[in-house]
Every structure is written in C-alpha cells, then in structure tokens.
Design an enzyme around this catalytic site. Sequence first.
Site, PDB file in Angstrom:
ATOM      1  N   GLU A   1      -3.802   7.638  -5.313  1.00  7.87           N
ATOM      2  CA  GLU A   1      -3.756   7.188  -6.512  1.00  7.87           C
ATOM      3  C   GLU A   1      -5.131   7.470  -7.669  1.00  7.87           C
ATOM      4  O   GLU A   1      -6.020   7.541  -6.749  1.00  7.87           O
ATOM      5  CB  GLU A   1      -3.803   5.537  -6.630  1.00  7.87           C
ATOM      6  CG  GLU A   1      -2.558   5.002  -5.969  1.00  7.87           C
ATOM      7  CD  GLU A   1      -2.534   3.475  -5.797  1.00  7.87           C
ATOM      8  OE1 GLU A   1      -3.559   2.662  -6.178  1.00  7.87           O
ATOM      9  OE2 GLU A   1      -1.423   2.912  -5.473  1.00  7.87           O
TER      10      GLU A   1
ATOM     11  N   ARG B   1       0.841  -1.111  -0.099  1.00  7.43           N
ATOM     12  CA  ARG B   1      -0.034  -0.117  -0.075  1.00  7.43           C
ATOM     13  C   ARG B   1       0.849   1.135   0.145  1.00  7.43           C
ATOM     14  O   ARG B   1       1.713   1.328   0.545  1.00  7.43           O
ATOM     15  CB  ARG B   1      -0.839   0.276   1.313  1.00  7.43           C
ATOM     16  CG  ARG B   1      -1.955  -0.937   1.103  1.00  7.43           C
ATOM     17  CD  ARG B   1      -3.178  -0.645   0.189  1.00  7.43           C
ATOM     18  NE  ARG B   1      -4.034  -1.539   0.182  1.00  7.43           N
ATOM     19  CZ  ARG B   1      -4.248  -2.655  -0.463  1.00  7.43           C
ATOM     20  NH1 ARG B   1      -2.855  -2.901  -1.372  1.00  7.43           N
ATOM     21  NH2 ARG B   1      -5.253  -3.635  -0.611  1.00  7.43           N
TER      22      ARG B   1
ATOM     23  N   HIS C   1      -0.728   0.253 -10.124  1.00 10.12           N
ATOM     24  CA  HIS C   1      -1.252  -0.708  -9.232  1.00 10.12           C
ATOM     25  C   HIS C   1      -1.840  -1.826 -10.169  1.00 10.12           C
ATOM     26  O   HIS C   1      -2.953  -2.276 -10.181  1.00 10.12           O
ATOM     27  CB  HIS C   1      -2.392   0.089  -8.657  1.00 10.12           C
ATOM     28  CG  HIS C   1      -2.774  -0.510  -7.165  1.00 10.12           C
ATOM     29  ND1 HIS C   1      -3.006   0.178  -6.073  1.00 10.12           N
ATOM     30  CD2 HIS C   1      -2.530  -1.812  -6.886  1.00 10.12           C
ATOM     31  CE1 HIS C   1      -3.307  -0.753  -5.240  1.00 10.12           C
ATOM     32  NE2 HIS C   1      -3.198  -2.025  -5.564  1.00 10.12           N
TER      33      HIS C   1
END
Length: 323
Positions: free
Chosen positions: A268, A239, A287
């Site tokens: 993000e 994370r 991601h």
Amino acid sequence: MTRPFIYVTRKCSKEQLQPLYEIANVEMWPEEEIPCPRELLLEKAKKADALLTMLSDAIDKQLLDEAKQLKVVANLAVGFDNIDVRYAKERGVVVCNTPDVLTDTTADLTFGLILATARRLMEASDFVKNNQWKSWGPLLLAGHDVHHKTIGIVGMGKIGQAVAKRATGFEMNILYHNRSRNEEAESRFGASYASLDELLAKADFVICLTPLTEETRELFNKEAFKKMKTSAIFINVSRGAVVNEDDLYEALTKNEIAGAGLDVFLNEPIEADHPLVGLNNVVALPHIGSASFDTRYTMMNLCAENIASVLKGEEPKTRVVVK
C-alpha cells in the site's frame, strides 16, 4: 530538567495530542498522506523518548538499536506487525496499540463492503455518473442478496463479533473459524464454529478478519478460493498479506468466485493500474476501516495517554503483551 522528546510520524490532531505538548517537546511529520521517510525516522528515533507511529513505519531491530533512549512506541492501529515487539521488550521499550476503540467503526465498514460488493453499488453509481442509464431492464445491475445468506467470519475477535452482531439484523446464518471456540459469539449471535474448509464451502460471504501471522500469511490462496462457491463474495478488512493477490485475481477472472471487497492490499498504497482495481466485480478501498472522525480522534487520544503514562513511569492503558 530536560523535557522528553516525542516524534509523531504522521500529521495528527494537535488537540488530541495536547497532553503530550504539556509534558514534552513534540515534533510531527507535517504530511498526512505521505509517510515519514525512513532516513528521517531513524534520525529522530536516535533522540526520541517516545514515538507515535503508523502501520507504515517499520520499528525493527535496526531502529531499536539506534534509539538508545526510546521508552515507548504507540502505534495508531490495532495491529502491530510493523513493530518487532519481542526485540522491543528485550530493549525495555513498551509497545502500545489502540484496540477496542475502532471495533464498531471497522465492523460498519466491513458490512458496507459486503453490501457494496453484493449489490454492485459502485458499478451502479458509475453507471449513472457515466450517463449509461438509458432504460430499465429486469436484470440491470442485478446483484446478490445479503439477507438470509450464510456469512463465514474468519477471525472471531472483537471486530468479528461486531460483524456477527450486524449480520443478525440481516437474519444471516453465521459461521466462524477461529484458533479456538468463541462461546460468547455462539451464545450471543447464534454463530456456529466450522473448520476453515467447511466455512469456505458453505459461506456466501467469506469475511477475513484474522490478524497477520506466519500461520495466516497467504491463508487465502488458489486452494482456498477453489473451495468457495462460485457465487461467493470475499471480503478482506484485515491485512493484505493474508491473501495471495495473484490467486485472487485468477479466481475472480475465471469466475471461481463472484466478487471481492478489499480495504487492504499487500503493498500500500496501490495505484489505479493495480490488476484487481480494474475488475468490475471488485470494490477497492484505500485502507479506511477505522476512518471516521470520532474513532481516529479517539485513537490519537489513546496513543497520547499511553505515551504520557509511560513517560511518567505509569502503566499504559493498552500495552501490547508478548509471551
């Protein structure tokens, strides 16, 4: 009898969610890359019996209070820090995630980041694409070896063990730090338990795979980077919030560490002008840790199975349990 209503917060494969269409009225946000607006999510949650959510969706006290008939939230992820799980339990709402099915895919991506960062693959590819390859030099785009080096895995869960397994193929010395000893990893992969400080000092590759908790938030900060080798490479596939990005930028620009491979960021999505993206010694990805067709379809199918089970009054396969 009125059919249940299910809301899906991102465009998913209808084929994988077919079991839900057979038992309920299903509505889906039509965009794949644009998040469902908060206002719309709150509106749909008010009448939903089930939600299929993403990490970008905040399933907080406000939403849970308004979702009077909500029975289950299925998160399309292993993580669930976007959900107030304890309050959901108080409200009688079952929370599910998708563990295990993405372990190997995420471990593959992690090792891909290790190799791409160490061997400067992105720089080398751009070097050719930008027509810069004019000659050969002994140290042209020279990087760092991966084989026989020391890998330090912070967070020896299932993904950490899968990364350790891959590291054995490169004959790496494996250190790990975890809340508790992982004897399986020690016996299967020859991993050695280390304190965090010892791991930071010895590892050539520091791999962050820890979940986000209050204890791990900004675990990797200025002090942590100063303890690492100047030749070390930092990899984060957990994370974004476990890293202080300003401190990481400073460590990279001051050559306190050699490079970083990042699949996750604090906020993000990021844009091209993000400070870390502009550094040649950083490989930045959007991601995509579990982003293979096989794995994402399996995750969708598991979410559908979990929702269907709860709506039928049965126990879901992967309920998130809080103490």
